[in-house]
Enzyme design. Sequence first.
Site, PDB file in Angstrom:
ATOM      1  N   LYS A  27       0.847  -1.198   0.000  1.00  0.00           N
ATOM      2  CA  LYS A  27       0.000   0.000   0.000  1.00  0.00           C
ATOM      3  C   LYS A  27       0.881   1.245   0.000  1.00  0.00           C
ATOM      4  CE  LYS A  27      -3.898   2.113   2.529  1.00  0.00           C
ATOM      5  NZ  LYS A  27      -4.710   2.087   3.770  1.00  0.00           N
ATOM      6  N   SER A  53      -9.721   2.036   2.705  1.00  0.00           N
ATOM      7  CA  SER A  53      -8.834   2.806   1.857  1.00  0.00           C
ATOM      8  C   SER A  53      -7.790   1.981   1.121  1.00  0.00           C
ATOM      9  CB  SER A  53      -8.093   3.840   2.714  1.00  0.00           C
ATOM     10  OG  SER A  53      -7.238   3.186   3.637  1.00  0.00           O
ATOM     11  N   SER A  57      -9.928  -0.304   6.940  1.00  0.00           N
ATOM     12  CA  SER A  57      -9.323  -0.118   5.617  1.00  0.00           C
ATOM     13  C   SER A  57      -8.646  -1.345   5.033  1.00  0.00           C
ATOM     14  CB  SER A  57      -8.311   1.031   5.653  1.00  0.00           C
ATOM     15  OG  SER A  57      -8.990   2.266   5.610  1.00  0.00           O
TER      16      SER A  57
END
Lengths: 101, 479, 481
Positions: B73, B148, B172
């Site tokens: 990420k 996210s 997330s």
Amino acid sequence: MLGYSPPPMIDESTVRHVARLARLRLSPEEEQVMQQELSGILGHIDAITSMDLDGVPPTTHVIALENVLRADVPRDSLPREEALREAPDVVDDSFGVPRMD
Amino acid sequence: MALRDLTAAQQLAALAAGETTSLELVDAHLAAVDADPVQAFLAVDADGARARAREIDALPERPPLGGVPIAIKDALSTRDIVTTSGSRMLEGFRPVYTATCVDRLEAAGAIVLGKTNMDEFAMGSSTENSAYQNTLNPWDHERVPGGSSGGSAASVAERQVPWSLGSDTGGSIRQPASLCGIVGMKPTYGAISRYGLIAFASSLDQVGPFARTVEDAALLLRHMVGRDPMDSTSLDWPGEITVPTATDLAGVRVGVVDELMGEGVEPGVRAAVEASLGVMEDLGATVVPVSLPSALSGLATYYVIAPAECSSNLARFDGIRYGHPIPADNLLDQYELTRGELFGPEVKRRIMLGTFALASGYYDQYYGRAQRLRTLIVREFAEAFSGVDLLASPTSPTVAFPLGDRTADPYAMYMADVCTIPVSLAGLPAISLPCGLADGLPVGLQLAGPAFSENRLLDAAHAVEGALAFDTRPPGLMT
Amino acid sequence: MSDFEPVIGVEIHVQLSTHTKMFCGCALSFGDPPNTHTCPVCLAHPGVLPVVNEEAVRRAILIGLALGCEIAPRSIFHRKNYFYPDLPKAYQVSQFDIPICGRGEFVAVRDDGSEIRVGITRAHLEEDAAKLTHLGGRRAGAEESVVDFNRGGTPLVEIVTEPDLRSASDAVTFLRQLRQTLLFLGVSDCSMEEGSMRADANVSIRPVGSHGFGTKTELKNMNSFRFLERGIEAEITRQEGILRDGGRVSQETVHYEPETGHITSLRSKEESHDYRYFPEPDLVPVAPDPGWVGELRGELPELPLALRRRMVGEMGLTAEDAEVLTESPELVAYFMDAAALADPKACANWIRGELRAQLREVGTEPWESRVSPAHIAALVDLLGAGTVSVPAAKEVLAGMIETGEQPDAVVEAKGLAQMDESDLAAVIDALVEANPDQAQQLRDGKDKVIGFFVGQAMKQTNGRADPQAVQRLVRAAVLGD
């Protein structure tokens, strides 16, 4: 619809004050939208302001750690070129900033 | 079977048997990353990955993660690889250091292929708040992958990588795992070092794995947990993460959270979750209802604490030491223009909300009360776990929603995390695993446990996974 | 005579002289090229976290113990949020409602021996800001400024006092003695010029006899005690002028211009500060083990106040001797070593007087010189035994400084042993005979001329004469006394 809308939770001058504290330049339109959106969100959040929390201590950490300390032993610092490599404005091997008035 | 259809454990086995090489694996996955039909990646380090694969292939003995590729990420700092956290504020930013968890995985032999898309600074539940691109749900390109960590979830579902790293503040990792039909786990707060994780809300943020199997998630987790001298809130891991092998749930007491099964949960989601609860009973579990009365205040509590912390964490983005300031001839203007221009709407909204919640005159009413509510939530979970071993609920009240569907209504977007947030506030571990389909879209089952119960959770999830035999292939990848 | 009474409290920032910064492993440095002691943590790169320096905690506790503070069983860090280029995270990690050191008291002593008792409100740990240099003139006019992060993150202890001080001179006496105490603890260099000790004063005035508080102003960042004293005085005078004219003092930060003696108001910020303090989630509480605190209490050196009391009360020194000798821990140790071997008062006189005077000329300090405390004690003993005269002893000392030899060796090498009285009498007789005019003056009652004979006698004997004896013998020879 009864044509009634509740008073906003946050007024325009508070929006401007908070934006200044946060160093965010908002356009007048953004300020208006922000006022509505924050009022809407605060409307949902507001339930917590009326709950009975007497005698309940705050939780800052969910972990029960204490005394996490580091020995006072130097580690290598960054080479200066690396410290400065992402800086947009380098002056005299330092980070430049505009005047402050 | 194509190399990219193999799970990480299968890739490791193939490497050990000499049937493939790390370079072959990297090349096979890079091809999928280059095509990137779901727009999961923000940066790709093809040369670095190949070089590292060659190095590992040349070693006399393969490291434990063998040279299997991974995606990271973009909220995690990677030295010399552009790291933006999905924000224009960090466009082109090349960190001078690597996050501890990534360092540990690389040391164990994982090969970073690239950085994945995300909601700006991890604020969002659809990855539509990325300043760069929308990521598409591999199951339906018209829909969001969740967020996210949407890029990391989509890349695993799309089989561009067998596994990836995400970060979870209020859901997330779990929510996008749910929406993309894969496994995602948020460990106990403190289990994995946050050093190098670009902070959103420090008291909630945790790094965790995405994978297509529970076993893979465990493998990744075991190489990341443990104290890091660079993170004062990281914990010594008791024992080690074991590879889960359980095939039944004999003697396991499962509590179903009443408050998270009610209104607002889509019928198809509820049906899939209830079906999997039945499967758990078949596996030998006792399933009982449990009440967490404060769980529904969790959302409000979270939307005070997280923005408050974010308003402070994001104050460092001032365009002096890094970044791209909007030039002005005095400092105040430069600060305000830069931050006003380069932060997206959701980030600004949360900074405003958090600044307000901490401001003089409002602190006690908002932040102070939210911290006390957090105490109640912590207590309720502790009480619940005195009677049950695990708590079950949907991960997300809905399946993947269409792109653009919720962008106009911030609070509707916030509701996406209503089931995951209470667990985050209590700092507890939870795993989301795919438990079925509703309208052809994946549904996630969230299992949560007490602190440090990761092995128990992984075992239970492994047993359920085996019984459900969910096919993680999105329709587009069926051949 | 003023109708107003000043009410003064001070806030002191002390940079701790640890090896590394408060929250990262960068070495502390002074005067190194800019931005050579930085890392992702102290540059506030995205994703970094602070880790507390154990030695900084230890020193903060030592300071607290020396100031009689309660050491908090559990204290936490807060974030103080504000934007400034020298504060890279845009928040300072500091302490707020639960500082590591709580209430205490410090006793300072005026020159006349009276005490100034100053309540300590708190002492807490925090990190220093980086160095901001304004190019092209003062703050407002500068076109651009530059930031050097070498200093950023240096451990600081902020000590806050109650408003217990009633004059500028008391404030400075307190600060000097506080500084001395900190030097004895070895926690900081405490250099006002280099900024490792910085003091702000909160100043207000009130009618004499009143117990309320007037509006206070904050006098910022003075870099010497002298300017601080003058600045406080100037500010008191300014406030008195305002009140006498029927005006009101406004709460603001002021600055003293040493060049002009004027007080200027630092441009008030357009917004009031709202630091939005909240508990630092990246750090866990510091809960010093009581056993550790007890150990640290045991490690405390004897502090200047106690030392001075002992020097005066038990060793026969004057208050002034004690004050001079407690100037630095090194000087105290030097004196104590000598005083253990010879008469303390005589050792004090020689160390604070002749030894320091002579060493000043060669630019060194007693404890760095070739003269050991034992040698000073030996010299004092030679004097006491009458082996050398005072002037000769000064010369012996010069020899000791030069060679590092024992005093008796120097006495022998230079032939400085005091003459016995019969030899001296012969010298005096010859002198009187050779200088009949001066002898006559003495007979005429011009007593001052005796100095002439003493000088001549010392010269002829190479200082081996005892001046007292010379005077007596001259009078005997000339006046027949």
